[in-house]
Design a protein around this motif. Structure first.
Motif, short mmCIF file in Angstrom:
data_model
loop_
_atom_site.label_atom_id
_atom_site.label_comp_id
_atom_site.label_asym_id
_atom_site.label_seq_id
_atom_site.Cartn_x
_atom_site.Cartn_y
_atom_site.Cartn_z
N ILE A 191 14.57 40.93 10.86
CA ILE A 191 15.93 40.88 10.28
C ILE A 191 16.57 42.26 10.24
CG2 ILE A 191 15.35 38.85 8.91
CD1 ILE A 191 15.03 40.62 6.50
N GLY A 192 15.89 43.27 10.74
CA GLY A 192 16.48 44.59 10.86
C GLY A 192 16.33 45.48 9.65
N TRP A 193 15.43 45.14 8.71
CA TRP A 193 15.26 45.94 7.51
C TRP A 193 14.13 46.95 7.62
CZ3 TRP A 193 15.96 42.17 2.75
CH2 TRP A 193 17.28 41.70 2.76
N MET A 194 13.36 46.88 8.67
CA MET A 194 12.24 47.82 8.85
C MET A 194 12.23 48.29 10.29
SD MET A 194 8.17 47.43 8.03
CE MET A 194 8.45 47.73 6.29
N PRO A 195 12.18 49.60 10.52
CA PRO A 195 12.15 50.11 11.90
C PRO A 195 10.87 49.71 12.63
CG PRO A 195 12.77 51.85 10.35
CD PRO A 195 12.27 50.69 9.53
N LEU A 196 10.94 49.73 13.94
CA LEU A 196 9.79 49.35 14.76
C LEU A 196 8.58 50.26 14.55
CD1 LEU A 196 8.54 47.59 16.96
CD2 LEU A 196 9.60 49.09 18.66
N PRO A 197 8.71 51.59 14.45
CA PRO A 197 7.51 52.42 14.27
C PRO A 197 6.73 52.08 13.00
CG PRO A 197 9.35 53.79 14.96
CD PRO A 197 9.90 52.44 14.66
N GLN A 198 7.44 51.88 11.87
CA GLN A 198 6.75 51.54 10.63
C GLN A 198 6.07 50.17 10.72
OE1 GLN A 198 9.62 53.15 10.71
NE2 GLN A 198 9.06 55.02 9.62
N GLN A 199 6.77 49.21 11.34
CA GLN A 199 6.17 47.88 11.47
C GLN A 199 4.92 47.91 12.34
OE1 GLN A 199 6.55 45.77 14.48
NE2 GLN A 199 5.61 43.93 13.58
N CYS A 200 4.98 48.65 13.43
CA CYS A 200 3.83 48.73 14.34
C CYS A 200 2.67 49.49 13.68
CB CYS A 200 4.25 49.41 15.63
SG CYS A 200 3.03 49.32 16.96
N LEU A 201 2.98 50.58 12.96
CA LEU A 201 1.94 51.36 12.31
C LEU A 201 1.26 50.57 11.20
CD1 LEU A 201 3.65 54.85 12.17
CD2 LEU A 201 1.45 54.36 13.25
#
Length: 391
Positions: A191-201
């Motif tokens: 939904i666009g509330w968390m950037p991809l680097p943080q989600q992947c990490l």
């Protein structure tokens, strides 16, 4: 008498931050050290030059080979709010885990999780770049400590899987908290509330944390044992029952990979013994297994000695046979504790040394015989050549 109400224990009641801020406290040195480094990282992240110089991305690490950025980016976050959250996560979760596992185990665990998760995330970004040719993936900066929240949650799951997460809400326990965390951060990213680097990490930190605790890290209940092979910490048990069947096959594949690289030897032995209904080997059982290995070696030497024909050392062979038999029978006749086991190992060692001396003696005799035969052949050949020349 009124029935007593039973309540599921919670881990949050065990949080005590007072000793962390005490200079005389030595129990939480790891938490203190990393908290100070993260606070320094907060100030370094405020300056754009230091933030860009110390942060890691796929271009600088994987293409330009600036490997040291993997270390500096553990402490420097790209955002002020994220850096402050890292400090509180380290204070709360780091102190809880250090109290159970110790300072050295905590520091090693954090370094392993951060470096491996950063590398996996950068490899994902590099793969996405080659699939889409979008340079934005090469410029995505990562902070390794983002992965520690998922890794800390996994560590608490290992320590107390049945503890409830939210007081008076018994449906969510730490056993299912890693799965809930992964689903939550994935939904926030969609939904666009968390950037991809943080989600992947966060996802990588959760999975890598389970791998390290399952196969590599010292056992939380026995520091001399590697990994955690308990059934409740199996990968499929961390998922809801409806998802455990497909996850079980993924877990078996992971186990096979780590088995082939030699990272789960202890777990293998325990896994096979449990599959056969045998209890885990401890103390005396391990000593008995070591004694069995000595006796197997004695039997092997005894069989080899009975097959080999000796013409010179007949008396020594008879003595060795008698000695080997006595050592083997003592396994069943001696049950007097550590003294008997030590004596048995000493006798087996002496018998093996005696056998090695005999083998060396036979080898020397064969060398002498071969040398003598070669010399005689050479003399005969030289004599024949001389006779032919005289004729």
């Amino acid at each position: 008498s009124q029935p007593q109400s039973t309540s599921t224990p919670t881990l949050w009641s065990k949080i005590n931050l007072t000793p962390i801020f005490s200079r005389s406290s030595t129990e939480f040195r790891g938490t203190q050290i990393f908290t100070i480094l993260l606070i320094v990282g907060v100030f370094l992240g405020l300056n754009s030059f230091t933030r860009e110089s110390l942060s890691a991305d796929a271009s600088s690490v994987l293409i330009e080979a600036k490997i040291l950025k993997l270390v500096s980016s553990i402490f420097v976050s790209t955002g002020l709010l994220g850096s402050i959250c890292h400090v509180f996560v380290m204070l709360i979760f780091g102190s809880m885990i250090e109290h159970v596992r110790g300072t050295y185990a905590l520091l090693v665990y954090i370094i392993q999780i951060c470096l491996i998760s950063e590398l996996l995330t950068l490899l994902v970004f590099l793969s996405l770049y080659y699939f889409t040719f979008d340079t934005v993936y090469l410029e995505q900066t990562v902070c390794g400590f983002d992965a520690m929240f998922g890794a800390f949650i996994m560590c608490l799951t290992e320590i107390s899987p049945h503890a409830i997460v939210i007081p008076n809400f018994k449906l969510l326990t730490f056993q299912y908290l890693p799965f809930t965390l992964v689903c939550l951060v994935s939904a926030l990213h969609m939904i666009g509330w968390m950037p991809l680097p943080q989600q992947c990490l966060l996802c990588c930190g959760t999975w890598v944390g389970w791998l390290i605790l399952r196969y590599i890290a010292p056992n939380v209940h026995n520091a001399y044992e590697k990994g955690n092979d308990s059934e409740e910490f199996e990968l499929q048990c961390l998922f809801p029952p409806m998802l455990r069947f497909p996850v079980r096959h993924l877990a078996n594949l992971t186990y096979t990979i780590f088995k082939n690289v030699g990272c789960c030897d202890t777990s293998i032995a325990t896994h096979h013994s449990r599959s056969k209904g045998q209890p885990r080997k401890t103390g005396g059982a391990a000593a008995a297994s070591l004694s069995d290995n000595f006796n197997d070696l004695v039997l092997s030497l005894h069989a080899q000695q009975s097959v080999t024909e000796h013409t010179v050392d007949g008396d020594d062979d008879d003595d060795t046979d008698t000695f080997a038999s006595s050592v083997i029978h003592k396994q069943y006749d001696t049950q007097d504790g550590n003294d008997a086991d030590a004596k048995q190992r000493q006798e087996a060692k002496q018998m093996i040394e005696k056998r090695l001396q005999q083998i060396q003696k036979e080898y020397n005799q064969r060398i002498l015989t071969t040398t003598s035969a070669t010399t005689n052949t050479a003399v005969d050949a030289q004599k024949t050549i001389s006779d032919d020349l005289n004729k």
